[in-house]
Scaffold this motif. Sequence first.
Motif, PDB file in Angstrom:
ATOM      1  N   LEU A   9      42.449  41.602  39.211  1.00 49.34           N
ATOM      2  CA  LEU A   9      42.459  41.695  40.665  1.00 49.34           C
ATOM      3  C   LEU A   9      41.564  40.628  41.278  1.00 49.34           C
ATOM      4  O   LEU A   9      40.445  40.416  40.815  1.00 49.34           O
ATOM      5  CB  LEU A   9      41.963  43.069  41.122  1.00 49.34           C
ATOM      6  CG  LEU A   9      42.811  44.278  40.763  1.00 49.34           C
ATOM      7  CD1 LEU A   9      42.135  45.559  41.259  1.00 49.34           C
ATOM      8  CD2 LEU A   9      44.200  44.155  41.347  1.00 49.34           C
ATOM      9  N   THR A  48      45.505  50.171  45.208  1.00 45.28           N
ATOM     10  CA  THR A  48      45.774  48.792  45.621  1.00 45.28           C
ATOM     11  C   THR A  48      47.184  48.554  46.149  1.00 45.28           C
ATOM     12  O   THR A  48      47.426  47.524  46.766  1.00 45.28           O
ATOM     13  CB  THR A  48      45.573  47.822  44.438  1.00 45.28           C
ATOM     14  OG1 THR A  48      46.586  48.068  43.454  1.00 45.28           O
ATOM     15  CG2 THR A  48      44.191  47.955  43.832  1.00 45.28           C
ATOM     16  N   CYS A  50      38.858  46.722  37.280  1.00 44.65           N
ATOM     17  CA  CYS A  50      39.504  46.753  38.598  1.00 44.65           C
ATOM     18  C   CYS A  50      38.591  47.309  39.689  1.00 44.65           C
ATOM     19  O   CYS A  50      38.923  47.248  40.870  1.00 44.65           O
ATOM     20  CB  CYS A  50      40.789  47.589  38.542  1.00 44.65           C
ATOM     21  SG  CYS A  50      42.092  46.845  37.553  1.00 44.65           S
TER      22      CYS A  50
END
Length: 134
Positions: free
Chosen positions: A77, A67, A26
Motif C-alpha cells: 500500500l 481500503t 498494511c
Amino acid sequence: AQHRNADLALLLQGKATISAQEMLHCFEWGEPPAECAAAVGYLRAAIAEGEAHLDVRRRRLLLRFCTGLNALPVNGLSRKVSFNFLDKPGVPLPEPHTCTHELDLPAYSSRAELLEKLLVALDSFEADPSFGQE
C-alpha cells in the motif's frame, strides 16, 4: 523485455492472496490514539497469528474493508491504514473509511471481544459490501 503472463497479471491485478506478514505491513502501527491502543494491539496480535484467527479469505476481506482494494498492490500500500478511536455508546463494530484508509476502533476490553466484533463486521461486509460505508 518480455514478461510472462503471470507477471503481467500480478502487476495489473495485485496479490489476491495476502500473508499475515503482508497484512501486518498494511497498517500504521506507530502511535494509535491512547483510547484504542489496546484494541490496536489485539488486532496486530490476531493478524500475526495468521490462520488461527484471520485466514486468507478474511485477510483479503479486511484489506477491502479498510481500503476498498480487492487485492494488495505488488509493492504494498502506498498509504497504510491508520487508526482512530470510535467513541460510541455500547460496544460498536469497527468502522472503516476506505477513502482515507482509516479504521475506527472502540476501546475493546479483550482480544476475544475485538475478534468477535471484527469478524461480525467482516462477515456483514462480505454479505453486503455497502455495510459500514458512509
